[in-house]
Design an enzyme around this catalytic site. Structure first.
Site, mmCIF file in Angstrom:
data_model
loop_
_atom_site.group_PDB
_atom_site.id
_atom_site.type_symbol
_atom_site.label_atom_id
_atom_site.label_comp_id
_atom_site.label_asym_id
_atom_site.label_seq_id
_atom_site.Cartn_x
_atom_site.Cartn_y
_atom_site.Cartn_z
ATOM 1 N N ASP A 1 -7.008 -1.596 7.403
ATOM 2 C CA ASP A 1 -7.465 -2.128 6.134
ATOM 3 C C ASP A 1 -6.372 -1.772 5.131
ATOM 4 O OD1 ASP A 1 -9.416 -3.002 4.077
ATOM 5 O OD2 ASP A 1 -9.360 -0.873 3.553
ATOM 6 N N ASP B 1 -6.547 -1.704 1.181
ATOM 7 C CA ASP B 1 -6.925 -0.930 0.003
ATOM 8 C C ASP B 1 -7.848 0.229 0.364
ATOM 9 O OD1 ASP B 1 -5.499 -2.769 -1.616
ATOM 10 O OD2 ASP B 1 -7.202 -4.136 -1.510
#
Length: 181
Positions: free
Chosen positions: A16, A18
């Site tokens: 992922d 952020d």
């Protein structure tokens, strides 16, 4: 399709963006605000040295909400690569939460697209993320997942996660089957 190596090393590790690779700045469209999380560069350097393919799977609902453009997302992603090195694939979902797309995590679409782009089997792939939708997307696609919670990760999500690590370095240890102290 690439498979795990004989020593159990994964074919690919997805991240992922952020809150996992870089500090979470909500709806960030400014490359100057990109700050890698502690250990990200070292973890990626090690994976690349081992020949493990890397990718990013990222929900970017700010595009659908009109808070940033897809071009700004690409500029931020380019800055991430400047700071952390090149990724073998980027998969981004620009849809809003209520659009019902198949790519937005926790749906498996981003993970499946990344695996297809990398020509790897999801069963030989790990996803490292900071919230439950990352874990659910990986599992729905047939991949494995490690949750690396941040201070904003819901404690109930942490409790439900099948595998957690306190930071990226420990997550890498789990992915590579190393003893984590």
């Amino acid at each position: 399709m690439a498979r795990s190596t004989a020593d159990g090393q994964p074919a690919a590790v997805l991240f992922d963006r952020d809150g996992t690779l870089v500090e979470d700045v909500p709806y960030n469209g400014d490359p100057d605000l990109v700050r890698p999380v502690a250990g990200a560069a070292e973890v990626l350097t090690e994976l690349r040295a081992l020949g493990v393919r890397t990718g990013v799977v990222s929900n970017q609902s700010g595009v659908a909400a009109g808070l940033l453009t897809l071009n700004q997302v690409h500029q931020v992603n380019a800055r991430v690569e400047e700071l952390l090195g090149p990724f073998d694939t980027w998969q981004v979902c620009p849809h809003g939460r209520d659009e019902g797309c198949g790519c937005r995590k926790p749906a498996p679409g981003l993970v499946r697209a990344a695996c297809a782009a990398l020509r790897v089997d999801p069963a030989d792939t790990w996803l490292i993320g900071d919230i439950e939708s990352d874990v659910r997307a990986a599992r729905a696609a047939g991949a494995r997942a490690v949750l690396v919670p941040t201070p904003v990760t819901d404690p109930a999500e942490v409790a439900r996660a099948p595998l957690t690590a306190p930071d990226l370095r420990a997550a890498l240890g789990l992915v590579l089957g190393r003893v984590v102290c």
